[in-house]
Design an enzyme around this catalytic site. Structure first.
Site, PDB file in Angstrom:
ATOM      1  N   PRO A  10       3.130  -2.237  -2.953  1.00  0.00           N
ATOM      2  CA  PRO A  10       2.358  -3.410  -2.543  1.00  0.00           C
ATOM      3  C   PRO A  10       0.858  -3.309  -2.811  1.00  0.00           C
ATOM      4  CG  PRO A  10       3.161  -2.176  -0.645  1.00  0.00           C
ATOM      5  CD  PRO A  10       3.855  -1.628  -1.848  1.00  0.00           C
ATOM      6  N   ASN A  11       0.330  -4.418  -3.255  1.00  0.00           N
ATOM      7  CA  ASN A  11      -1.103  -4.658  -3.476  1.00  0.00           C
ATOM      8  C   ASN A  11      -1.671  -3.961  -4.712  1.00  0.00           C
ATOM      9  OD1 ASN A  11      -1.497  -6.355  -1.164  1.00  0.00           O
ATOM     10  ND2 ASN A  11      -1.223  -4.523   0.082  1.00  0.00           N
ATOM     11  N   ARG A  18     -10.763  -5.490  -6.766  1.00  0.00           N
ATOM     12  CA  ARG A  18     -11.495  -5.242  -5.519  1.00  0.00           C
ATOM     13  C   ARG A  18     -11.460  -3.749  -5.212  1.00  0.00           C
ATOM     14  NH1 ARG A  18      -8.257  -8.382  -1.470  1.00  0.00           N
ATOM     15  NH2 ARG A  18      -9.908  -7.835  -0.030  1.00  0.00           N
ATOM     16  N   TYR A  23     -10.551   2.671  -5.624  1.00  0.00           N
ATOM     17  CA  TYR A  23      -9.468   2.695  -6.617  1.00  0.00           C
ATOM     18  C   TYR A  23      -9.965   2.587  -8.069  1.00  0.00           C
ATOM     19  CZ  TYR A  23      -6.680   1.890  -2.429  1.00  0.00           C
ATOM     20  OH  TYR A  23      -6.109   2.006  -1.177  1.00  0.00           O
ATOM     21  N   ASN A  79       4.106   5.137  -7.189  1.00  0.00           N
ATOM     22  CA  ASN A  79       3.013   4.912  -6.250  1.00  0.00           C
ATOM     23  C   ASN A  79       3.506   3.883  -5.233  1.00  0.00           C
ATOM     24  OD1 ASN A  79       0.772   4.325  -4.770  1.00  0.00           O
ATOM     25  ND2 ASN A  79      -0.613   4.141  -6.528  1.00  0.00           N
ATOM     26  N   ALA A  82       1.074   1.324   0.433  1.00  0.00           N
ATOM     27  CA  ALA A  82       1.077   1.551   1.883  1.00  0.00           C
ATOM     28  C   ALA A  82       2.466   1.882   2.430  1.00  0.00           C
ATOM     29  CB  ALA A  82       0.511   0.323   2.589  1.00  0.00           C
ATOM     30  N   GLU A 103       5.594  11.477  -6.809  1.00  0.00           N
ATOM     31  CA  GLU A 103       4.802  10.558  -5.980  1.00  0.00           C
ATOM     32  C   GLU A 103       3.355  10.608  -6.454  1.00  0.00           C
ATOM     33  OE1 GLU A 103       4.802  11.764  -1.891  1.00  0.00           O
ATOM     34  OE2 GLU A 103       3.330  10.245  -1.296  1.00  0.00           O
ATOM     35  N   HIS A 105      -0.700   8.998  -5.943  1.00  0.00           N
ATOM     36  CA  HIS A 105      -1.730   8.191  -5.286  1.00  0.00           C
ATOM     37  C   HIS A 105      -3.025   8.273  -6.082  1.00  0.00           C
ATOM     38  CE1 HIS A 105       0.911   7.488  -2.008  1.00  0.00           C
ATOM     39  NE2 HIS A 105       1.194   8.779  -1.997  1.00  0.00           N
ATOM     40  N   ARG A 112      -8.916  10.337   3.538  1.00  0.00           N
ATOM     41  CA  ARG A 112      -9.082   8.985   4.086  1.00  0.00           C
ATOM     42  C   ARG A 112      -8.601   8.927   5.545  1.00  0.00           C
ATOM     43  NH1 ARG A 112      -6.870   4.755  -0.095  1.00  0.00           N
ATOM     44  NH2 ARG A 112      -8.084   3.365   1.273  1.00  0.00           N
TER      45      ARG A 112
HETATM   46  O1  CA2 Z   1      -4.263   5.771  -3.428  1.00  0.00           O
HETATM   47  C1  CA2 Z   1      -3.230   5.136  -3.662  1.00  0.00           C
HETATM   48  O2  CA2 Z   1      -2.746   5.010  -4.779  1.00  0.00           O
HETATM   49  C2  CA2 Z   1      -2.518   4.409  -2.508  1.00  0.00           C
HETATM   50  O3  CA2 Z   1      -1.112   4.539  -2.704  1.00  0.00           O
HETATM   51  C3  CA2 Z   1      -2.938   2.950  -2.607  1.00  0.00           C
HETATM   52  C4  CA2 Z   1      -2.432   2.083  -1.456  1.00  0.00           C
HETATM   53  C5  CA2 Z   1      -2.766   2.734  -0.110  1.00  0.00           C
HETATM   54  O4  CA2 Z   1      -2.189   1.980   0.941  1.00  0.00           O
HETATM   55  C6  CA2 Z   1      -2.270   4.175  -0.031  1.00  0.00           C
HETATM   56  O5  CA2 Z   1      -2.663   4.712   1.208  1.00  0.00           O
HETATM   57  C7  CA2 Z   1      -2.869   4.991  -1.153  1.00  0.00           C
HETATM   58  C8  CA2 Z   1      -3.082   0.686  -1.483  1.00  0.00           C
HETATM   59  C9  CA2 Z   1      -2.940  -0.027  -2.776  1.00  0.00           C
HETATM   60  C10 CA2 Z   1      -3.778  -1.274  -2.708  1.00  0.00           C
HETATM   61  O6  CA2 Z   1      -4.596  -1.319  -3.854  1.00  0.00           O
HETATM   62  C11 CA2 Z   1      -5.657  -2.166  -3.864  1.00  0.00           C
HETATM   63  C12 CA2 Z   1      -6.395  -2.184  -5.026  1.00  0.00           C
HETATM   64  C13 CA2 Z   1      -7.479  -3.012  -5.102  1.00  0.00           C
HETATM   65  C14 CA2 Z   1      -7.846  -3.803  -4.026  1.00  0.00           C
HETATM   66  C15 CA2 Z   1      -7.105  -3.775  -2.877  1.00  0.00           C
HETATM   67  C16 CA2 Z   1      -5.994  -2.957  -2.803  1.00  0.00           C
END
Ligand code: CA2
Length: 156
Positions: A10-11, A18, A23, A79, A82, A103, A105, A112
């Site tokens: 997700p996301n 953003r 990221y 990946n 969340a 896996e 990230h 974090r």
């Molecule tokens: O660091 C990672 O790759 C995560 O898997 C990314 C997830 C986060 O919930 C994990 O804790 C770590 C979130 C992905 C959302 O990505 C976004 C990218 C740009 C703007 C907003 C969210």
């Protein structure tokens, strides 16, 4: 041609739009291009997917597991976003279908918030790549490829 699967949760479709301080500024389409170059260099086809739905990710894990059993796929870089920190369903899917998963990230989740420190996926993953930005994706593909070659050696 043998396939490597890259699954994104997700996301991750928001990547590059953003939160660049967390990221980076690379888009998911750019990540797919990085993965495709790496996979092709290893003689693999790439299946690159993203979903915001836990159930769809479960279905893709099952599908990938069946492809591995059939000898058409080496496993998945995953990946889970969340869902990493919440999903018993994804844990059970990987374990149940015996899918080799690395896996991944993008961010260093251990630096974090405490709620990002626990992963339901790590205990059923063959390994993890954490905090190396989007460049972790090609590294994870390379690692899966190595692991699959090692498995073929022990199998014969
Ligand atoms: O660091 C990672 O790759 C995560 O898997 C990314 C997830 C986060 O919930 C994990 O804790 C770590 C979130 C992905 C959302 O990505 C976004 C990218 C740009 C703007 C907003 C969210």
């Amino acid at each position: 041609m043998t396939t490597v699967v890259v699954l994104n949760g997700p996301n991750l479709n928001l990547l590059g739009t953003r939160k660049p301080e967390v990221y980076g500024s690379t888009s998911l389409a750019d990540v797919e291009a990085l993965c495709r170059t790496e996979a092709e260099g290893l003689g693999l086809a790439l299946e690159f997917r993203q979903s915001n739905s836990e159930g769809e990710l479960v279905d893709w894990i099952h599908e990938s597991g069946r492809e591995v059993k059939a000898g058409r796929c080496i496993g998945a870089v995953f990946n889970p976003g969340a869902y990493t920190h919440t999903s018993v369903a994804l844990h059970d899917a990987i374990e149940g279908i015996e899918l080799p998963v690395v896996e991944l990230h993008i961010s260093n989740v251990h630096r974090r918030e405490p709620f990002r420190h626990h992963s339901f996926i790590s205990p059923v993953a063959v390994g993890t790549v954490v905090g190396l930005g989007v460049h972790g994706y090609p590294l994870a593909i390379r690692a899966l490829h190595r692991i699959s070659l090692a498995g073929q050696e022990t199998a014969s």
